[in-house]
Design an enzyme around this catalytic site. Structure first.
Site, PDB file in Angstrom:
ATOM      1  N   THR A  92       0.851  -1.183   0.000  1.00 58.94           N
ATOM      2  CA  THR A  92       0.000   0.000   0.000  1.00 58.94           C
ATOM      3  C   THR A  92       0.889   1.235   0.000  1.00 58.94           C
ATOM      4  OG1 THR A  92      -1.665  -1.198   1.293  1.00 58.94           O
ATOM      5  CG2 THR A  92      -1.907   1.195   1.120  1.00 58.94           C
TER       6      THR A  92
ATOM      7  N   HIS B  28       4.380 -14.693   7.600  1.00 56.95           N
ATOM      8  CA  HIS B  28       5.633 -15.028   8.290  1.00 56.95           C
ATOM      9  C   HIS B  28       6.163 -16.406   7.912  1.00 56.95           C
ATOM     10  CE1 HIS B  28       8.822 -14.587  11.003  1.00 56.95           C
ATOM     11  NE2 HIS B  28       8.178 -14.236  12.113  1.00 56.95           N
TER      12      HIS B  28
ATOM     13  N   ASP C   5      10.657 -13.671   6.694  1.00 55.98           N
ATOM     14  CA  ASP C   5      11.089 -13.226   8.015  1.00 55.98           C
ATOM     15  C   ASP C   5      11.493 -11.750   7.961  1.00 55.98           C
ATOM     16  OD1 ASP C   5      10.782 -15.857   8.935  1.00 55.98           O
ATOM     17  OD2 ASP C   5      12.855 -16.356   8.382  1.00 55.98           O
TER      18      ASP C   5
END
Length: 211
Positions: free
Chosen positions: A166, A187, A191
């Site tokens: 965004t 995740h 990472d």
């Protein structure tokens, strides 16, 4: 469209992947202020948004962690190349249309294709560009407001591995031009190390950009 399936028996990330996918499902987001002073100057007459769209695409295609996905059989893998899907705003209805442009590593070619897609669907209020392939990542733009944080709530997105970007309103201060960029990832495949490398690469690209 090439999709390489990961062998979970030999994939070094297997344990981390399964942990953040099944045991502790986890997505996270980060918002940074990108210094686009040089980029802003160099793209006058071209358009800042297509340049940022290209820069994001360039970084996505430089890093495997940002091209991960599941195929129709539920197998995790990585696309050889990904392309951006973005929004075209319609002031008449205050709505938007989703449009995608195939990524090309040559900036001028990508911009030409972007302009063609944008013009084609500028007046299409109901339908987006058809034939969307699965190897797309999403980019939204909120050019009416700047922000210091942005988070998407994805209650059913625990298996959505592709990144979401965004972009906010740019601001000029102290002889610099800065724009907020929010990135949301899963995740299980990305990472903090991968995120930092992505953002540092994006900043370096913006600082060295030349048409």
């Amino acid at each position: 469209m090439e999709f390489q399936i990961m062998d979970l028996e030999t994939w070094p990330r297997r344990e981390t992947f399964l942990h953040f996918l099944e045991e502790v499902p986890c997505t996270y987001s980060i918002t940074v202020e990108l210094d686009i002073t040089r980029l802003w100057r160099e793209t006058r007459g071209i358009g800042l948004f297509p340049a940022l769209l290209y820069g994001l695409s360039r970084q996505v295609n430089c890093q495997e962690a940002f091209r991960m996905d599941f195929n129709e059989a539920g197998q995790v893998g990585v696309y050889r190349q990904c392309s951006p899907c973005y929004t075209v705003f319609h002031p008449e209805t205050e709505g938007f249309t989703n449009v995608w442009t195939e990524y090309d590593p040559v900036f001028s070619t990508f911009c030409r294709n972007y302009r063609a897609d944008r013009e084609r669907y500028r007046g299409d209020f109901r339908h987006g560009k058809p034939g969307a392939p699965p190897n797309l990542f999403s980019v939204s733009c909120v050019p009416w407001a700047s922000f210091t944080g942005f988070h998407l709530d994805l209650p059913k997105g625990h298996t959505y591995l592709r990144p979401i970007f965004t972009i906010g309103k740019y601001t000029c201060r102290e002889d610099t031009v800065r724009v907020p960029v929010a990135v949301q990832v899963h995740h299980s495949v990305c990472d903090g190390f991968h995120m930092a490398r992505f953002l540092n690469g994006l900043q370096a690209w913006a600082e060295s950009f030349s048409c």
